[in-house]
Design a protein around this motif. Sequence first.
Motif, PDB file in Angstrom:
ATOM      1  N   ALA A 163       0.824  -1.084  -0.094  1.00 42.05           N
ATOM      2  CA  ALA A 163       0.040  -0.048   0.162  1.00 42.05           C
ATOM      3  C   ALA A 163       0.901   1.370  -0.139  1.00 42.05           C
ATOM      4  CB  ALA A 163      -0.872   0.028   1.330  1.00 42.05           C
ATOM      5  N   GLY A 164       1.947   1.102   0.256  1.00 42.37           N
ATOM      6  CA  GLY A 164       2.981   2.270  -0.120  1.00 42.37           C
ATOM      7  C   GLY A 164       2.547   3.401   1.104  1.00 42.37           C
ATOM      8  N   GLY A 165       2.405   3.062   2.367  1.00 40.92           N
ATOM      9  CA  GLY A 165       2.216   4.274   3.164  1.00 40.92           C
ATOM     10  C   GLY A 165       0.673   4.676   3.348  1.00 40.92           C
ATOM     11  N   ALA A 166      -0.188   3.925   2.202  1.00 41.73           N
ATOM     12  CA  ALA A 166      -1.723   4.311   2.580  1.00 41.73           C
ATOM     13  C   ALA A 166      -2.274   3.516   3.464  1.00 41.73           C
ATOM     14  CB  ALA A 166      -2.336   4.190   1.005  1.00 41.73           C
ATOM     15  N   ALA A 167      -3.276   4.155   4.079  1.00 48.19           N
ATOM     16  CA  ALA A 167      -4.232   3.228   5.148  1.00 48.19           C
ATOM     17  C   ALA A 167      -4.878   2.087   4.272  1.00 48.19           C
ATOM     18  CB  ALA A 167      -5.090   3.954   5.659  1.00 48.19           C
ATOM     19  N   VAL A 168      -4.657   0.978   5.112  1.00 51.89           N
ATOM     20  CA  VAL A 168      -5.657  -0.287   4.425  1.00 51.89           C
ATOM     21  C   VAL A 168      -6.685  -0.654   5.148  1.00 51.89           C
ATOM     22  CG1 VAL A 168      -5.455  -2.527   3.447  1.00 51.89           C
ATOM     23  CG2 VAL A 168      -3.641  -0.842   3.347  1.00 51.89           C
ATOM     24  N   SER A 169      -8.069  -0.923   5.013  1.00 48.95           N
ATOM     25  CA  SER A 169      -8.967  -1.301   5.852  1.00 48.95           C
ATOM     26  C   SER A 169      -8.996  -2.547   6.510  1.00 48.95           C
ATOM     27  CB  SER A 169     -10.320  -0.805   5.118  1.00 48.95           C
ATOM     28  OG  SER A 169     -10.445  -2.009   4.287  1.00 48.95           O
ATOM     29  N   ARG A 170      -9.403  -2.619   7.512  1.00 57.28           N
ATOM     30  CA  ARG A 170      -9.589  -3.941   8.289  1.00 57.28           C
ATOM     31  C   ARG A 170     -10.112  -4.918   7.104  1.00 57.28           C
ATOM     32  NH1 ARG A 170      -9.037  -4.280  13.816  1.00 57.28           N
ATOM     33  NH2 ARG A 170      -8.559  -2.368  14.792  1.00 57.28           N
ATOM     34  N   ASP A 171     -11.471  -4.555   6.538  1.00 57.28           N
ATOM     35  CA  ASP A 171     -12.176  -5.425   5.699  1.00 57.28           C
ATOM     36  C   ASP A 171     -11.310  -5.964   4.471  1.00 57.28           C
ATOM     37  OD1 ASP A 171     -14.090  -5.246   7.266  1.00 57.28           O
ATOM     38  OD2 ASP A 171     -15.340  -3.574   5.921  1.00 57.28           O
ATOM     39  N   THR A 181     -15.234 -12.494   4.296  1.00 59.61           N
ATOM     40  CA  THR A 181     -15.850 -11.270   4.816  1.00 59.61           C
ATOM     41  C   THR A 181     -16.333 -11.515   6.274  1.00 59.61           C
ATOM     42  OG1 THR A 181     -18.027 -11.608   3.959  1.00 59.61           O
ATOM     43  CG2 THR A 181     -16.217 -10.544   2.403  1.00 59.61           C
ATOM     44  N   PHE A 182     -16.210 -12.487   6.884  1.00 57.18           N
ATOM     45  CA  PHE A 182     -16.533 -12.619   8.340  1.00 57.18           C
ATOM     46  C   PHE A 182     -16.091 -11.601   9.251  1.00 57.18           C
ATOM     47  CE2 PHE A 182     -16.272 -15.061  12.419  1.00 57.18           C
ATOM     48  CZ  PHE A 182     -17.598 -14.972  12.636  1.00 57.18           C
ATOM     49  N   GLU A 183     -17.221 -10.820   9.825  1.00 53.52           N
ATOM     50  CA  GLU A 183     -16.699  -9.695  10.507  1.00 53.52           C
ATOM     51  C   GLU A 183     -16.142 -10.076  11.916  1.00 53.52           C
ATOM     52  OE1 GLU A 183     -20.069  -7.575  11.625  1.00 53.52           O
ATOM     53  OE2 GLU A 183     -20.669  -6.968   9.764  1.00 53.52           O
ATOM     54  N   GLY A 184     -15.977 -11.197  12.253  1.00 60.43           N
ATOM     55  CA  GLY A 184     -15.338 -11.981  13.427  1.00 60.43           C
ATOM     56  C   GLY A 184     -14.042 -12.034  13.487  1.00 60.43           C
ATOM     57  N   MET A 185     -13.519 -11.873  12.036  1.00 54.57           N
ATOM     58  CA  MET A 185     -12.036 -12.075  11.793  1.00 54.57           C
ATOM     59  C   MET A 185     -11.197 -10.637  12.227  1.00 54.57           C
ATOM     60  SD  MET A 185     -11.601 -15.048  10.602  1.00 54.57           S
ATOM     61  CE  MET A 185      -9.787 -14.761  10.273  1.00 54.57           C
ATOM     62  N   SER A 186     -11.760  -9.874  12.383  1.00 54.46           N
ATOM     63  CA  SER A 186     -11.209  -8.427  12.791  1.00 54.46           C
ATOM     64  C   SER A 186     -10.309  -8.384  14.149  1.00 54.46           C
ATOM     65  CB  SER A 186     -12.244  -7.392  12.971  1.00 54.46           C
ATOM     66  OG  SER A 186     -11.516  -6.124  13.323  1.00 54.46           O
TER      67      SER A 186
END
Length: 224
Positions: A163-171, A181-186
């Motif tokens: 990502a080169g310094g860009a923020a990457v979402s948890r999802d 896409t299971f939310e419990g994986m966060s």
Amino acid sequence: MRILLVEDDHRVAGALTGALRRNGYEVLRAATAADALAAPAVDLVLLDLGLPDRDGIEVCRELRARAGVPVIAVTARGGEPDRVRGLRSGADDYVVKPFGTAELLARIEAVLRRCMIRRTPEDQLLAVEGLEIDLGRRTVVVDGRLVPLTRKEFDVLAVLARAGGAAVSRDRIVVEVWQTTFEGMSRTLDVHVATMRRKLGQSAILVQTVRGFGYRLSAPGTDG
């Protein structure tokens, strides 16, 4: 910077081509999958997934397999299964029609920025402030010290490095690393990041939490 625009709708293609050129990009146009796969090397591909001759998902996979070129999927398919399928096929971003020109330009800039990390000619080594990640050998070295990461820890770090310094979402991290896409994986992601930080030692400062969003890999001194 040269962009390949793969779009079979002439009206949409004309509007996008004009906007991109006004913002300093050189634009090549392809209306079919065959034309896209035969096009010369470019810095980024804007790929419509609804092509007349082949499924855009297949084209995305083939483009990434051939050249590893960054791809932004631009499509009317806005459902979550479609977005997940697009990202799994190798797309670096996914933009749903209709969209604003300013948003698309910002996404192009973000994807291109991620590709500015120093790489070897084989495109296998990512380097950030003393942290070296070898994608081919799946090794991580910090200031000359080999860091023993698990497979999933390495995959998370590789996603952030690309990502080169860009923020990457948890999802997005969960989709790319665990392919779900299971939310419990966060929570699982948080545990892996915490363990990875301990192993990285002083370089753990590079793995920053973006509150309420996800993570990014940044140089010391940046906000986060």
